[in-house]
Motif scaffolding. Structure first.
Motif: not given
Length: 212
Positions: A12-16, A111-116, A143-148
């Motif tokens: 992705t733009e930020r991740l491999v 940082e939003g890495y999980a959803s990305e 709740t964090a996993a649910q938000q993703v």
């Protein structure tokens, strides 16, 4: 004939996202001993370097070659540091369905890495691998996993009562196992339309086979 996921890299733009490597050993061991990971993920605790090494060199390759799933290290594109893990498990090649889970390192949360990473993986699974369903299971209080799951477009299908074993700290600081519910989420190819637009705004992703 057993079907298997290819050895790949997803960018992705930020991740491999790539296969686990020996160099991931220190960071992966530290991540798997983090309090939030221990609380919600069913892994031995404490997680030793030997256990992590066995995961990298034996467990993950065996799961892929047996057709059961795929483990991918999530790394930052610029720094190449490990920031999480994406896992595909319980894969059914006839139904074209797999279960997705994600872990984010404590030094990379917020940082939003999980959803990305999860969204890019889902697009690859649906697009390149022609799967028809992805399932996620999140502990009722995670709740964090649910938000993703919600962010990438998953639909909540119901609750598996008492199906999850989580961990909690006792008053004297020890870990104890607690039984809780699983929330079951599903993701179908058509559910990605809105989420795909969001990912496109960050640059999209590309995938490469035969990662070395």
């Amino acid at each position: 004939m057993t079907s298997t996921f290819p050895t790949i890299s997803i960018s992705t733009e930020r991740l491999v996202l790539r296969p686990l490597e020996d160099e991931d050993l220190p960071a992966l061991t530290e991540m798997m001993n983090d309090e939030q990971v221990v609380a919600w993920i069913d892994v031995p605790h404490p997680c030793t370097r030997d256990a992590t090494r066995a995961w990298i060199t034996e467990g993950a390759p065996a799961e892929r070659t047996a057709g059961r799933g795929l483990d991918l290290a999530v790394t930052e594109f610029l720094t190449q540091r490990l920031v999480g893990i994406i896992r595909l498990v319980r894969t059914d090649w006839h139904v074209r369905s797999t279960e997705l889970s994600y872990i984010v390192a404590p030094w990379a949360r917020g940082e939003g890495y999980a959803s990305e990473a999860a969204l890019a993986t889902a697009q690859w699974v649906f697009g390149d691998q022609k799967f028809e369903r992805i399932e996620l299971r999140t502990a009722a209080d995670n709740t964090a996993a649910q938000q993703v799951a919600q962010k990438i477009g998953c639909i909540s299908e119901g609750v598996l009562r008492g199906a999850c074993i989580a961990r909690a700290r006792t008053e004297d600081g020890r870990w104890t196992e607690v039984r809780t519910d699983y929330i079951v989420w599903s993701l179908l190819p058509e559910d990605l339309e809105g989420a795909a637009e969001e990912l496109a705004d960050t640059g999209g992703f590309t995938s490469y086979t035969d990662w070395n």
